[in-house]
Design an enzyme around this catalytic site. Structure first.
Site, PDB file in Angstrom:
ATOM      1  NE  ARG A  34      -4.022  -1.993   0.357  1.00 36.01           N
ATOM      2  CZ  ARG A  34      -5.204  -1.751   0.907  1.00 36.01           C
ATOM      3  NH1 ARG A  34      -5.507  -0.556   1.340  1.00 36.01           N
ATOM      4  NH2 ARG A  34      -6.092  -2.707   0.995  1.00 36.01           N
ATOM      5  NE  ARG A  38      -6.957   5.086   2.874  1.00 35.71           N
ATOM      6  CZ  ARG A  38      -7.709   4.318   3.629  1.00 35.71           C
ATOM      7  NH1 ARG A  38      -8.901   4.748   4.012  1.00 35.71           N
ATOM      8  NH2 ARG A  38      -7.284   3.144   4.040  1.00 35.71           N
ATOM      9  NE  ARG A  47      -9.669   7.715  -3.215  1.00 30.49           N
ATOM     10  CZ  ARG A  47     -10.960   7.991  -3.141  1.00 30.49           C
ATOM     11  NH1 ARG A  47     -11.519   8.749  -4.052  1.00 30.49           N
ATOM     12  NH2 ARG A  47     -11.708   7.503  -2.171  1.00 30.49           N
ATOM     13  CG  ASP A  84      -9.001  -2.601  -4.270  1.00 33.47           C
ATOM     14  OD1 ASP A  84      -8.423  -1.941  -3.388  1.00 33.47           O
ATOM     15  OD2 ASP A  84      -9.773  -3.535  -4.022  1.00 33.47           O
ATOM     16  CE1 TYR A 161     -13.083  -6.700   1.605  1.00 33.75           C
ATOM     17  CE2 TYR A 161     -11.498  -8.433   1.114  1.00 33.75           C
ATOM     18  CZ  TYR A 161     -11.842  -7.277   1.787  1.00 33.75           C
ATOM     19  OH  TYR A 161     -10.947  -6.701   2.654  1.00 33.75           O
TER      20      TYR A 161
HETATM   21  O1  CP3 Z   1      -0.075  -1.352  -2.584  1.00 32.35           O
HETATM   22  C1  CP3 Z   1      -0.326  -0.397  -3.348  1.00 32.35           C
HETATM   23  O2  CP3 Z   1       0.134   0.755  -3.173  1.00 32.35           O
HETATM   24  C2  CP3 Z   1      -1.123  -0.677  -4.597  1.00 32.35           C
HETATM   25  C3  CP3 Z   1      -2.501  -0.490  -4.503  1.00 32.35           C
HETATM   26  C4  CP3 Z   1      -3.414  -1.410  -3.694  1.00 32.35           C
HETATM   27  C5  CP3 Z   1      -4.659  -0.941  -3.185  1.00 32.35           C
HETATM   28  N1  CP3 Z   1      -5.343  -2.007  -2.709  1.00 32.35           N
HETATM   29  C6  CP3 Z   1      -5.122   0.454  -3.231  1.00 32.35           C
HETATM   30  C7  CP3 Z   1      -6.157   0.911  -2.264  1.00 32.35           C
HETATM   31  C8  CP3 Z   1      -3.332  -2.778  -3.404  1.00 32.35           C
HETATM   32  C9  CP3 Z   1      -2.198  -3.751  -3.650  1.00 32.35           C
HETATM   33  C10 CP3 Z   1      -4.565  -3.141  -2.796  1.00 32.35           C
HETATM   34  C11 CP3 Z   1      -4.903  -4.525  -2.412  1.00 32.35           C
HETATM   35  C12 CP3 Z   1      -6.096  -4.776  -1.602  1.00 32.35           C
HETATM   36  N2  CP3 Z   1      -7.329  -4.181  -1.692  1.00 32.35           N
HETATM   37  C13 CP3 Z   1      -6.170  -5.800  -0.631  1.00 32.35           C
HETATM   38  C14 CP3 Z   1      -5.070  -6.752  -0.295  1.00 32.35           C
HETATM   39  C15 CP3 Z   1      -4.030  -6.122   0.565  1.00 32.35           C
HETATM   40  C16 CP3 Z   1      -4.419  -5.943   1.988  1.00 32.35           C
HETATM   41  O3  CP3 Z   1      -4.376  -4.804   2.461  1.00 32.35           O
HETATM   42  O4  CP3 Z   1      -4.735  -6.950   2.633  1.00 32.35           O
HETATM   43  C17 CP3 Z   1      -7.467  -5.754  -0.090  1.00 32.35           C
HETATM   44  C18 CP3 Z   1      -8.011  -6.648   1.006  1.00 32.35           C
HETATM   45  C19 CP3 Z   1      -8.196  -4.729  -0.780  1.00 32.35           C
HETATM   46  C20 CP3 Z   1      -9.616  -4.340  -0.598  1.00 32.35           C
HETATM   47  C21 CP3 Z   1      -9.703  -2.943  -0.089  1.00 32.35           C
HETATM   48  N3  CP3 Z   1      -9.453  -1.822  -0.833  1.00 32.35           N
HETATM   49  C22 CP3 Z   1     -10.040  -2.530   1.231  1.00 32.35           C
HETATM   50  C23 CP3 Z   1     -10.388  -3.452   2.382  1.00 32.35           C
HETATM   51  C24 CP3 Z   1      -9.999  -1.127   1.245  1.00 32.35           C
HETATM   52  C25 CP3 Z   1     -10.381  -0.198   2.373  1.00 32.35           C
HETATM   53  C26 CP3 Z   1      -9.491  -0.228   3.527  1.00 32.35           C
HETATM   54  C27 CP3 Z   1      -8.100   0.287   3.259  1.00 32.35           C
HETATM   55  O5  CP3 Z   1      -7.152  -0.360   3.712  1.00 32.35           O
HETATM   56  O6  CP3 Z   1      -7.957   1.333   2.638  1.00 32.35           O
HETATM   57  C28 CP3 Z   1      -9.575  -0.718  -0.042  1.00 32.35           C
HETATM   58  C29 CP3 Z   1      -9.355   0.670  -0.466  1.00 32.35           C
HETATM   59  C30 CP3 Z   1      -8.033   1.032  -1.051  1.00 32.35           C
HETATM   60  N4  CP3 Z   1      -7.283   0.246  -1.901  1.00 32.35           N
HETATM   61  C31 CP3 Z   1      -7.368   2.270  -0.860  1.00 32.35           C
HETATM   62  C32 CP3 Z   1      -6.183   2.206  -1.614  1.00 32.35           C
HETATM   63  C33 CP3 Z   1      -5.156   3.283  -1.778  1.00 32.35           C
HETATM   64  C34 CP3 Z   1      -7.895   3.458  -0.049  1.00 32.35           C
HETATM   65  C35 CP3 Z   1      -9.194   3.932  -0.581  1.00 32.35           C
HETATM   66  C36 CP3 Z   1      -9.317   5.406  -0.847  1.00 32.35           C
HETATM   67  O7  CP3 Z   1      -8.439   6.010  -1.506  1.00 32.35           O
HETATM   68  O8  CP3 Z   1     -10.335   5.937  -0.446  1.00 32.35           O
END
Ligand code: CP3
Length: 358
Positions: A34, A38, A47, A84, A161
């Site tokens: 990640r 954020r 965003r 994502d 999910y």
């Molecule tokens: O790693 C990176 O920088 C690349 C981008 C990336 C995102 N999501 C961007 C994101 C990656 C590799 C993911 C994978 C992802 N997404 C996983 C597996 C990794 C992990 O954390 O276990 C999962 C379970 C998700 C599903 C998901 N997406 C959730 C549960 C959430 C909300 C909670 C959170 O941690 O933010 C997201 C949103 C998300 N995915 C954001 C980002 C930058 C934030 C959302 C926003 O900008 O409002």
């Protein structure tokens, strides 16, 4: 110049790929799950203008936020394409929204096993070409500075999910399905596996240089359940990628499995054909190495919460961690994704400290 997947700039920093393949490195490679996200004000700015999935679907925007952490942190040895894991359920015809402060929401999750038949497997990967386009564009714009990682969610995590309709503390609905409808669960996991294999091959064709599979919900599974509902599919994915890349005469790429909470099954994970195993922070590096042997690379595993400590403490914890893992067959990372309030300086200290270890 035309941006195609044939004329990429040459790679200047190959520490990550070397470590994944067991080749000696001058310094331990480091990246952060990640890392585009954020905690970065420049990400927040993007965003503020665009919806989350619009960023994923617009190659120029996805490329821009992929590059943001590299501009700020010179010690990063890898990039990961901004996307994502939930773009796969979308490509299968499900609606997924990202609600600020809540996370992903499926307005219509799978409520009944009969709804598995409504999923649109045909053409699913062709509805994800925007990810490939973002990868190809990023491989050009990154100018060979570091390798680009592609990724997917693993079948069990995606299914969770799709059934829960978002994140869940208990996974109670999914567990109910495992209990009551194991045959249909396996049918759904197989469907997801087929899509994932073609999706990852498409990412490699587009320019991804390493692939990470996120089994982020493994922490809900016992060892027995992990063996039944995750391992066979993770193996099929690894073998399927190998076979399809060979068939298409494409170069092989190393793969990483990150099963959060999978510390109870490292012996099994070591037999799945992945070059690298990602560890969460609950696993001791020395114990993990004993279990997996010397032919696997380990990745991890600082607790993301440690990045809220003082720079001095972060430095000490990071150096201790790297020394425990050792320099060979190791990629430094956190034990899960970096969290939104993390101070910007903590990333500097973390990445710099990894490279200080000689
Ligand atoms: O790693 C990176 O920088 C690349 C981008 C990336 C995102 N999501 C961007 C994101 C990656 C590799 C993911 C994978 C992802 N997404 C996983 C597996 C990794 C992990 O954390 O276990 C999962 C379970 C998700 C599903 C998901 N997406 C959730 C549960 C959430 C909300 C909670 C959170 O941690 O933010 C997201 C949103 C998300 N995915 C954001 C980002 C930058 C934030 C959302 C926003 O900008 O409002």
């Amino acid at each position: 110049m035309e941006y195609t997947n044939k004329n990429f700039p040459p790679l200047k920093n190959d520490r990550l790929l070397k470590a994944a393949c067991g080749i000696e490195v001058d310094k331990v490679p480091v990246w952060v799950m990640r890392q585009a996200g954020r905690y970065l004000p420049e990400f927040q700015a993007v965003r503020a203008q665009h919806d989350f999935f619009t960023v994923c679907r617009t190659p120029e925007l996805a490329c821009e936020v992929t590059l943001q952490p590299l501009r700020r942190y010179e010690h990063l040895d890898a990039s990961i394409i901004f996307s994502d894991i939930l773009v796969i359920p979308q490509a299968l015809g499900m609606t997924v929204e990202m609600h600020p402060g809540v996370g992903p929401v499926f307005p219509e999750p799978l409520k009944d096993i009969s709804e598995i038949d409504n999923l649109k497997e045909d053409g699913a990967v062709s509805r994800l070409t925007y990810v490939g386009d973002a990868i190809t564009l990023t491989r050009h714009k990154i100018e060979g500075k570091v390798p680009l990682i592609g990724f997917t969610g693993a079948p069990f995590t995606l299914m969770g999910y799709m059934i829960e309709g978002g994140g869940s503390k208990t996974m109670s609905k999914t567990k109910d399905w495992l209990e009551k409808y194991p045959k249909d669960v396996h049918r759904l996991l197989s469907l997801l596996t087929r899509v994932i294999i073609d999706y990852l091959v498409m990412q490699v064709e587009s320019g991804a240089q390493l692939l990470q599979v996120f089994e982020s919900s493994a922490d809900h599974l016992s060892r027995e359940q992990f063996i039944e509902f995750s391992v066979p599919y993770l193996k099929d994915i690894r073998n399927g990628i190998k076979a399809k890349l060979e068939e298409k005469q494409l170069d092989q790429v190393p793969m990483t499995i990150f099963a959060k909470g999978g510390g109870h099954s490292l012996d099994i994970q070591a037999e799945m054909g992945y070059e690298t195993i990602g560890l969460d922070w609950t696993v001791d590096p020395v114990e993990a190495r004993k279990i997996v042997g010397n032919n696997i690379t380990l990745q991890g595993n600082l607790d993301p919460q440690d990045l809220y400590k003082t720079p001095e403490e972060i430095k000490k914890l990071t150096i201790d961690m790297v020394q425990k893992f050792g320099k060979h067959r190791y990629i430094a990372n956190l034990g899960h994704g970096i969290t939104p309030q993390t101070p910007l300086e903590s990333m500097t200290v973390f990445t710099e400290s990894v490279h200080e270890v000689v």
